[in-house]
Scaffold this active site. Structure first.
Site, mmCIF file in Angstrom:
data_model
loop_
_atom_site.group_PDB
_atom_site.id
_atom_site.type_symbol
_atom_site.label_atom_id
_atom_site.label_comp_id
_atom_site.label_asym_id
_atom_site.label_seq_id
_atom_site.Cartn_x
_atom_site.Cartn_y
_atom_site.Cartn_z
ATOM 1 N N TYR A 26 -3.651 16.462 1.585
ATOM 2 C CA TYR A 26 -4.318 14.756 1.670
ATOM 3 C C TYR A 26 -3.614 14.143 2.370
ATOM 4 C CZ TYR A 26 -7.032 10.737 -0.164
ATOM 5 O OH TYR A 26 -7.716 9.650 -0.299
ATOM 6 N N HIS A 41 1.285 4.059 -3.093
ATOM 7 C CA HIS A 41 1.305 5.568 -2.693
ATOM 8 C C HIS A 41 2.293 6.381 -3.069
ATOM 9 C CE1 HIS A 41 -2.764 4.387 -1.546
ATOM 10 N NE2 HIS A 41 -3.219 5.653 -1.825
ATOM 11 N N TRP A 45 -7.493 3.873 -10.692
ATOM 12 C CA TRP A 45 -6.752 3.524 -9.471
ATOM 13 C C TRP A 45 -7.553 2.619 -8.553
ATOM 14 C CZ3 TRP A 45 -2.162 4.735 -7.549
ATOM 15 C CH2 TRP A 45 -1.944 4.572 -6.191
ATOM 16 N N TRP A 46 -8.685 2.630 -8.447
ATOM 17 C CA TRP A 46 -9.627 1.725 -7.777
ATOM 18 C C TRP A 46 -9.278 0.246 -8.268
ATOM 19 C CZ3 TRP A 46 -15.065 4.457 -7.658
ATOM 20 C CH2 TRP A 46 -14.874 5.658 -7.028
ATOM 21 N N TYR A 71 0.721 -1.021 -0.034
ATOM 22 C CA TYR A 71 0.105 -0.134 -0.090
ATOM 23 C C TYR A 71 0.858 1.439 -0.059
ATOM 24 C CZ TYR A 71 -3.809 3.315 1.084
ATOM 25 O OH TYR A 71 -4.696 4.357 1.143
#
Length: 104
Positions: free
Chosen positions: A41, A22, A76-77, A18
């Site tokens: 963010y 990112h 992206w999802w 993860y």
């Protein structure tokens, strides 16, 4: 501006993956987020529960609500769905959090 917070759920054993994904986030995705009024963010991981906490500033609520319909967001999802809890449309299961304290 609205501050938005939410939680998502990482699958066990994918903490490093993860972070890696990112760290290598696609420029077209960051551009979309910025162009949609997203700023400051951050995503935090509770390593004990594998709950991810997102916090962001939203400067354009309409553009924010339109993000799920953008092809880059959907791509992206799809890319992330193997390491997170997701909905049928591959979007991450995301639960809004209510702010109870904020110190400026």
């Amino acid at each position: 501006m609205e501050r938005i917070a939410f939680k998502m759920f990482l699958n066990k054993g994918f903490e490093a993956e993860y972070k890696k994904r990112h760290d290598e986030i696609w420029p077209e995705l960051t551009n979309l987020l910025k162009d949609s009024g997203i700023a400051n963010y951050s995503i935090f991981l509770d390593e004990e529960t594998l709950v991810l906490y997102g916090v962001l500033d939203c400067h354009n609520e309409i553009e924010y609500q339109n993000l799920p319909f953008q092809p880059v967001m959907q791509k992206w999802w799809e890319y992330m769905k193997d390491i997170m809890k997701t909905n049928e449309d591959s979007s991450p299961v995301s639960i809004p959090l209510r702010e109870v304290f904020y110190m400026k």
